[in-house]
Design a protein around this motif. Structure first.
Motif, PDB file in Angstrom:
ATOM      1  N   LEU A  18       3.519 -15.771   4.902  1.00 37.09           N
ATOM      2  CA  LEU A  18       2.413 -16.700   5.101  1.00 37.09           C
ATOM      3  C   LEU A  18       1.382 -16.490   3.993  1.00 37.09           C
ATOM      4  O   LEU A  18       0.876 -17.434   3.393  1.00 37.09           O
ATOM      5  N   LEU A  19       1.104 -15.207   3.743  1.00 41.18           N
ATOM      6  CA  LEU A  19       0.081 -14.847   2.766  1.00 41.18           C
ATOM      7  C   LEU A  19       0.569 -13.654   1.963  1.00 41.18           C
ATOM      8  O   LEU A  19       1.083 -12.692   2.545  1.00 41.18           O
ATOM      9  N   GLN A  20       0.401 -13.730   0.654  1.00 41.69           N
ATOM     10  CA  GLN A  20       0.862 -12.622  -0.168  1.00 41.69           C
ATOM     11  C   GLN A  20      -0.109 -12.366  -1.316  1.00 41.69           C
ATOM     12  O   GLN A  20      -0.487 -13.307  -2.031  1.00 41.69           O
ATOM     13  N   ALA A  21      -0.500 -11.112  -1.459  1.00 45.08           N
ATOM     14  CA  ALA A  21      -1.333 -10.707  -2.599  1.00 45.08           C
ATOM     15  C   ALA A  21      -0.486  -9.827  -3.492  1.00 45.08           C
ATOM     16  O   ALA A  21       0.230  -8.950  -3.006  1.00 45.08           O
ATOM     17  N   ARG A  22      -0.551 -10.084  -4.796  1.00 47.56           N
ATOM     18  CA  ARG A  22       0.218  -9.258  -5.740  1.00 47.56           C
ATOM     19  C   ARG A  22      -0.701  -8.761  -6.852  1.00 47.56           C
ATOM     20  O   ARG A  22      -1.333  -9.561  -7.523  1.00 47.56           O
ATOM     21  N   GLY A  23      -0.738  -7.444  -6.976  1.00 46.76           N
ATOM     22  CA  GLY A  23      -1.492  -6.820  -8.076  1.00 46.76           C
ATOM     23  C   GLY A  23      -2.941  -7.233  -8.148  1.00 46.76           C
ATOM     24  O   GLY A  23      -3.478  -7.443  -9.237  1.00 46.76           O
ATOM     25  N   VAL A  24      -3.583  -7.350  -6.989  1.00 48.05           N
ATOM     26  CA  VAL A  24      -4.972  -7.828  -6.987  1.00 48.05           C
ATOM     27  C   VAL A  24      -5.937  -6.698  -7.376  1.00 48.05           C
ATOM     28  O   VAL A  24      -5.873  -5.583  -6.853  1.00 48.05           O
ATOM     29  N   ARG A  25      -6.820  -7.029  -8.312  1.00 46.98           N
ATOM     30  CA  ARG A  25      -7.855  -6.114  -8.787  1.00 46.98           C
ATOM     31  C   ARG A  25      -9.200  -6.796  -8.693  1.00 46.98           C
ATOM     32  O   ARG A  25      -9.307  -7.994  -9.000  1.00 46.98           O
ATOM     33  N   GLN A  36      -5.475  -1.952  -7.002  1.00 48.65           N
ATOM     34  CA  GLN A  36      -4.085  -2.393  -6.972  1.00 48.65           C
ATOM     35  C   GLN A  36      -3.760  -2.752  -5.530  1.00 48.65           C
ATOM     36  O   GLN A  36      -3.585  -1.883  -4.701  1.00 48.65           O
ATOM     37  N   ALA A  37      -3.737  -4.038  -5.250  1.00 52.14           N
ATOM     38  CA  ALA A  37      -3.450  -4.444  -3.872  1.00 52.14           C
ATOM     39  C   ALA A  37      -2.233  -5.355  -3.825  1.00 52.14           C
ATOM     40  O   ALA A  37      -2.218  -6.411  -4.448  1.00 52.14           O
ATOM     41  N   ASP A  38      -1.220  -4.896  -3.127  1.00 49.28           N
ATOM     42  CA  ASP A  38      -0.046  -5.721  -2.834  1.00 49.28           C
ATOM     43  C   ASP A  38       0.055  -5.787  -1.311  1.00 49.28           C
ATOM     44  O   ASP A  38       0.255  -4.762  -0.670  1.00 49.28           O
ATOM     45  N   VAL A  39      -0.117  -6.977  -0.779  1.00 49.50           N
ATOM     46  CA  VAL A  39      -0.132  -7.140   0.681  1.00 49.50           C
ATOM     47  C   VAL A  39       0.663  -8.383   1.040  1.00 49.50           C
ATOM     48  O   VAL A  39       0.512  -9.422   0.397  1.00 49.50           O
ATOM     49  N   THR A  40       1.502  -8.267   2.064  1.00 49.52           N
ATOM     50  CA  THR A  40       2.227  -9.436   2.552  1.00 49.52           C
ATOM     51  C   THR A  40       1.965  -9.579   4.047  1.00 49.52           C
ATOM     52  O   THR A  40       2.040  -8.599   4.780  1.00 49.52           O
ATOM     53  N   VAL A  41       1.619 -10.782   4.467  1.00 54.82           N
ATOM     54  CA  VAL A  41       1.420 -11.046   5.895  1.00 54.82           C
ATOM     55  C   VAL A  41       2.363 -12.170   6.295  1.00 54.82           C
ATOM     56  O   VAL A  41       2.354 -13.245   5.690  1.00 54.82           O
ATOM     57  N   SER A  58     -13.246  -4.545   2.913  1.00 55.14           N
ATOM     58  CA  SER A  58     -13.878  -5.872   2.954  1.00 55.14           C
ATOM     59  C   SER A  58     -13.554  -6.650   1.681  1.00 55.14           C
ATOM     60  O   SER A  58     -13.303  -7.858   1.727  1.00 55.14           O
ATOM     61  N   THR A  59     -13.553  -5.953   0.550  1.00 56.06           N
ATOM     62  CA  THR A  59     -13.221  -6.619  -0.716  1.00 56.06           C
ATOM     63  C   THR A  59     -11.806  -7.200  -0.642  1.00 56.06           C
ATOM     64  O   THR A  59     -11.569  -8.343  -1.060  1.00 56.06           O
ATOM     65  N   LEU A  60     -10.876  -6.431  -0.090  1.00 57.00           N
ATOM     66  CA  LEU A  60      -9.503  -6.919   0.066  1.00 57.00           C
ATOM     67  C   LEU A  60      -9.480  -8.169   0.940  1.00 57.00           C
ATOM     68  O   LEU A  60      -8.869  -9.188   0.592  1.00 57.00           O
ATOM     69  N   LEU A  61     -10.161  -8.098   2.081  1.00 60.87           N
ATOM     70  CA  LEU A  61     -10.182  -9.229   3.015  1.00 60.87           C
ATOM     71  C   LEU A  61     -10.759 -10.478   2.323  1.00 60.87           C
ATOM     72  O   LEU A  61     -10.214 -11.580   2.454  1.00 60.87           O
ATOM     73  N   HIS A  62     -11.840 -10.288   1.570  1.00 63.50           N
ATOM     74  CA  HIS A  62     -12.484 -11.429   0.910  1.00 63.50           C
ATOM     75  C   HIS A  62     -11.590 -12.021  -0.182  1.00 63.50           C
ATOM     76  O   HIS A  62     -11.587 -13.233  -0.386  1.00 63.50           O
ATOM     77  N   PRO A  70     -10.230 -12.761  -7.334  1.00 61.78           N
ATOM     78  CA  PRO A  70      -9.825 -11.499  -7.955  1.00 61.78           C
ATOM     79  C   PRO A  70      -9.957 -11.555  -9.484  1.00 61.78           C
ATOM     80  O   PRO A  70      -9.865 -12.630 -10.061  1.00 61.78           O
ATOM     81  N   ASP A  71     -10.179 -10.396 -10.112  1.00 63.94           N
ATOM     82  CA  ASP A  71     -10.213 -10.335 -11.581  1.00 63.94           C
ATOM     83  C   ASP A  71      -8.803 -10.430 -12.150  1.00 63.94           C
ATOM     84  O   ASP A  71      -8.589 -10.968 -13.225  1.00 63.94           O
ATOM     85  N   GLU A  72      -7.849  -9.850 -11.415  1.00 65.70           N
ATOM     86  CA  GLU A  72      -6.444  -9.900 -11.838  1.00 65.70           C
ATOM     87  C   GLU A  72      -5.585 -10.064 -10.602  1.00 65.70           C
ATOM     88  O   GLU A  72      -6.020  -9.766  -9.492  1.00 65.70           O
ATOM     89  N   GLY A  73      -4.349 -10.497 -10.812  1.00 63.24           N
ATOM     90  CA  GLY A  73      -3.404 -10.619  -9.706  1.00 63.24           C
ATOM     91  C   GLY A  73      -3.472 -12.002  -9.077  1.00 63.24           C
ATOM     92  O   GLY A  73      -4.217 -12.875  -9.532  1.00 63.24           O
ATOM     93  N   GLU A  74      -2.675 -12.190  -8.058  1.00 63.81           N
ATOM     94  CA  GLU A  74      -2.628 -13.499  -7.413  1.00 63.81           C
ATOM     95  C   GLU A  74      -2.581 -13.388  -5.897  1.00 63.81           C
ATOM     96  O   GLU A  74      -2.139 -12.373  -5.344  1.00 63.81           O
TER      97      GLU A  74
END
Ligand code: ATP
Ligand code: MG
Length: 242
Positions: A18-25, A36-41, A58-62, A70-74
């Motif tokens: 449903l939701l995926q974050a890859r390499g979020v900075r 470095q955030a990689d999250v899959t929901v 909170s930064t991750l949630l936002h 994010p500055d980097e990642g998707e």
């Protein structure tokens, strides 16, 4: 069954996140809040986010919710790049597919409880009578029907948080982002709120990303992730089940 129908069946069974974050900075000036955030929901999944104060929850949630870029990642929601949407498109997503619950509910004091829950529907163009009827149904689901006409300052902290959750659910979002929704409550009230929040979400197939310090989190979540110093990790199985 034709070959095409069989193929469609196979495609239906492939689980698309449903939701995926890859390499979020994400940095705030010199502070690197998320390294470095990689999250899959997945759809309907309840993911608990834990970690020390200041670790980047909170930064991750936002970033996941399209509140921060994010500055980097998707960040991809149902195949769409959330981080590439313009402000208007992100606002539309927040009104329809996303729901939010914050630590202090943030109900509008001048509106009654039922008007607070109806508000996002009214903003989406639902006419008043229908919006109020839907709002009352959600209040009933959270055992709040008797409080419909009270103002937010006339209900308890736990009740107010359930109203905020009912309001987040009212537009039937696919996912709700909740940042310490029980953070302002004592432990007994917090347990009641998390019990009803996760039970209703499960019955409706709504996914939740839940930042919480509640130690009984395993009882509510399908899965836990931990943020430490801006890095997202999954805890060891032993740590999770403890
Ligand atoms: N708008 C901002 N400007 C500058 N620094 C910020 C901003 N927001 C967060 N930070 C910093 O980024 C880091 C991560 O903050 P964040 O709010 O994500 O932590 P958290 O894990 O949610 O903490 P808590 O459990 O206390 O809510 C912290 O060092 C914080 O000071
Ligand atoms: Mg926080």
């Amino acid at each position: 069954m034709t070959g095409y129908e069989a193929l469609e069946g196979v495609i239906d069974n492939v689980e698309v996140p449903l939701l995926q974050a890859r390499g979020v900075r994400k940095a705030f000036g010199p502070t690197c809040a998320l390294r470095q955030a990689d999250v899959t929901v997945s759809a309907g999944e309840i993911v608990a986010v834990m970690g020390p104060s200041g670790s980047g929850k909170s930064t991750l949630l936002h970033c996941l919710a399209g509140i921060l870029a994010p500055d980097e990642g998707e960040v991809v929601f149902s195949g769409r790049r959330v981080d590439r949407l313009n402000e208007e498109q992100r606002a539309a997503l927040r009104r329809t597919d996303f729901g939010f619950v914050f630590q202090f509910g943030q109900l509008l004091g001048e509106l009654s409880v039922v008007e607070n829950v109806a508000l996002p529907l009214l903003l989406n163009g639902v006419r008043r009578g229908k919006a109020m009827a839907i709002a009352r149904e959600w209040l009933e689901m959270f055992d709040l029907a008797d409080l419909a006409l009270r103002r937010p300052h006339e209900v308890s902290g736990g009740q107010a948080q359930r109203v905020a959750i009912a309001r987040a659910m009212a537009t039937s979002p696919k996912i709700i982002f909740a940042d310490e929704p029980t953070g302002s409550l004592d432990s007994a009230a917090g347990v009641t709120v998390l019990d009803s929040f996760t039970a209703v979400a499960r019955s409706r197939g709504v996914a939740i990303v839940l930042v919480t310090h509640e130690s009984r989190v395993a009882a509510y979540a399908s899965r836990m992730i931990v943020v430490r110093d801006g890095v997202v990790t999954a805890p060891a199985a032993a740590e999770w089940s403890r």
